[in-house]
Design an enzyme around this catalytic site. Sequence first.
Site, PDB file in Angstrom:
ATOM      1  N   SER A   8      46.943  75.247  42.168  1.00  8.20           N
ATOM      2  CA  SER A   8      46.962  76.048  40.944  1.00  8.20           C
ATOM      3  C   SER A   8      45.514  76.221  40.494  1.00  8.20           C
ATOM      4  O   SER A   8      45.089  75.731  39.474  1.00  8.20           O
ATOM      5  CB  SER A   8      47.784  75.354  39.859  1.00  8.20           C
TER       6      SER A   8
ATOM      7  N   HIS B 259      53.178  72.490  42.305  1.00  7.35           N
ATOM      8  CA  HIS B 259      53.111  71.320  43.196  1.00  7.35           C
ATOM      9  C   HIS B 259      54.463  70.872  43.715  1.00  7.35           C
ATOM     10  O   HIS B 259      54.570  69.875  44.428  1.00  7.35           O
ATOM     11  CB  HIS B 259      52.434  70.149  42.478  1.00  7.35           C
TER      12      HIS B 259
ATOM     13  N   GLU C 249      52.536  68.713  35.590  1.00  7.92           N
ATOM     14  CA  GLU C 249      52.326  67.273  35.776  1.00  7.92           C
ATOM     15  C   GLU C 249      52.752  66.457  34.566  1.00  7.92           C
ATOM     16  O   GLU C 249      52.450  66.825  33.432  1.00  7.92           O
ATOM     17  CB  GLU C 249      50.828  66.989  36.026  1.00  7.92           C
TER      18      GLU C 249
ATOM     19  N   GLU D 219      46.749  68.865  29.065  1.00  6.24           N
ATOM     20  CA  GLU D 219      45.769  69.640  29.831  1.00  6.24           C
ATOM     21  C   GLU D 219      46.241  71.081  29.984  1.00  6.24           C
ATOM     22  O   GLU D 219      47.436  71.319  30.180  1.00  6.24           O
ATOM     23  CB  GLU D 219      45.630  68.966  31.209  1.00  6.24           C
TER      24      GLU D 219
ATOM     25  N   ASP E 259      40.933  72.432  32.059  1.00  8.95           N
ATOM     26  CA  ASP E 259      40.762  72.378  33.519  1.00  8.95           C
ATOM     27  C   ASP E 259      40.474  73.801  34.012  1.00  8.95           C
ATOM     28  O   ASP E 259      39.312  74.176  34.180  1.00  8.95           O
ATOM     29  CB  ASP E 259      42.042  71.785  34.139  1.00  8.95           C
TER      30      ASP E 259
ATOM     31  N   LYS F  62      36.329  68.542  38.340  1.00  3.88           N
ATOM     32  CA  LYS F  62      36.732  68.632  39.748  1.00  3.88           C
ATOM     33  C   LYS F  62      35.522  69.129  40.520  1.00  3.88           C
ATOM     34  O   LYS F  62      35.081  70.270  40.306  1.00  3.88           O
ATOM     35  CB  LYS F  62      37.869  69.629  39.905  1.00  3.88           C
TER      36      LYS F  62
ATOM     37  N   HIS G 123      41.033  64.528  40.993  1.00  6.12           N
ATOM     38  CA  HIS G 123      41.317  64.960  42.366  1.00  6.12           C
ATOM     39  C   HIS G 123      41.810  66.405  42.358  1.00  6.12           C
ATOM     40  O   HIS G 123      41.866  67.039  41.309  1.00  6.12           O
ATOM     41  CB  HIS G 123      42.407  64.059  42.961  1.00  6.12           C
TER      42      HIS G 123
HETATM   43  P1  PGA Z   1      45.348  71.802  41.633  1.00  5.55           P
HETATM   44  O1  PGA Z   1      46.076  71.027  40.471  1.00  5.55           O
HETATM   45  O2  PGA Z   1      44.476  70.853  42.365  1.00  5.55           O
HETATM   46  O3  PGA Z   1      46.492  72.326  42.456  1.00  5.55           O
HETATM   47  O4  PGA Z   1      44.573  72.900  40.970  1.00  5.55           O
HETATM   48  C1  PGA Z   1      45.485  69.998  39.761  1.00  5.55           C
HETATM   49  C2  PGA Z   1      45.379  70.320  38.304  1.00  5.55           C
HETATM   50  O5  PGA Z   1      45.745  71.434  37.856  1.00  5.55           O
HETATM   51  O6  PGA Z   1      44.910  69.475  37.552  1.00  5.55           O
HETATM   52 ZN    ZN Z   2      45.108  70.954  35.728  1.00  5.21          ZN
END
Ligand code: PGA
Ligand code: ZN
Length: 451
Positions: free
Chosen positions: A45, A157, A166, A325, A352, A377, A405
């Site tokens: 995503s 996911h 999540e 988030e 994010d 990230k 991650h």
């Molecule tokens: P992604 O998801 O690594 O698939 O982007 C992680 C997140 O959105 O935090």
């Molecule tokens: Zn995210």
Amino acid sequence: KIIEIHGREILDSRGNPTVEVEVTAQTETTGKKTTGRESVPSGASTGRFEAIELRDGQERYFGLGVQRVVDHINTKIRKELLGMNVLEQVQIDRKLVELDGTDNKGNLGANALLGVSLACARCAAAALDMPLYRYLGGPNAKKWPMPMMNVINGGAHAKNYLDFQEFMIVPVGAESFPDALRMGAEIYHFLKKILQKEGKLTAVGDEGGFAPDFSNAGEVFACLQRAVEEAGYKVGSDVAFAMDAAASELYSEEDGMYHFPGEAQTHAEVDVNLRRPDTQGGAYTSDAHVKTQETTEKKEILRSAQEMISLYEELTTEYPLISIEDGLDEDDWEGWQELTKRMKEQVMLVGDDLFVTNVKRIRCGMDLKVANAVLIKVNQIGTLTEAMDAIELAQKNGYKAIISHRSGETEDSFIADLAVAVNAGWIKTGAPCRGERTAKYNQLLRISETL
Ligand code: PGA
Ligand code: ZN
């Protein structure tokens, strides 16, 4: 001095190709050689403003091959970096950015740059005989990060009906990292038993969390609450909750609304069975903020930004939800301002897709008083130095930095060291399960012995 750079194509945790890089340096005075090896993660995503992850296209690996990127590493990048001092991370990264020459790293690929950048740091630490976290963080690196463990997967996911991506447990009452990890793992196993008892699936999603069908977020938190209690912990003081809505994935520019197709689907099925919607654990679909548009075959559940915020407020009132988030779309700065105004005192509001580890976007967010935490990230920006800049900017301005991650990972554990190096205080690296996730947790166990 860097004497060799070698890139190769390997597989990530989803079975897709990614980049691995080895950098070898030689100490001139002693002749000692050291090698650092690193690999590059990949998101599902991904935010629209992330640095570009280059792929080969065409038929091989369904277009996802990275041979072109590997070629960039083994020719152009290798040629320019040979002879550079591997301890000069900032200069190396500057050189990489310059070589690419674009704003979004779309020329050589952020995946090429990041592999080399991280491998240089790993090699430098080895050359100095230092643990990576100590090399990166200096003598002041001392804080273990609180893990935010993603135990229920949805969104991009998992192929279930959960629209939010999540659902995390955060063992805030833990006194040490090993304690925190143990609590998380115990709850994870209790959660599995509960799901099994309810006849739900216990297959896992991309980040190792279970991926059963729930109709909405309230149901998930009610289930997590049971798991925490059955494991013998107090909800709130021992274990809190966090979520990643990944709302950019739900947002439609066409109507400016957030779409919940999974939730709509579970409702449709309930209707077909002539049962009332299951309200156990809170049905957060009250008419107040959900428009149910009935067409002949299809029911839709849509929420406006305002209704999204109200939903988060309800969830936060009912459950010890300490972090949300990407609660709204990556372009909805106004919505984010409102969200921040209303909720910043109670929860971490984490950007994010909104910030993409990019100092320009983080600065913009700070000017607009948006969010109070930044997800970091490394592959969103493409070099270690730029990621460290983003962390520094966040921390200096009172924003939390959460080291993260990606959903596509490798057995690499760089981010565990990074989290300790910058005293981030928080890490997000999936469920306490699956090798590519436990690689980070296990590295933190090792590091915590020395802190
Ligand atoms: P992604 O998801 O690594 O698939 O982007 C992680 C997140 O959105 O935090
Ligand atoms: Zn995210």
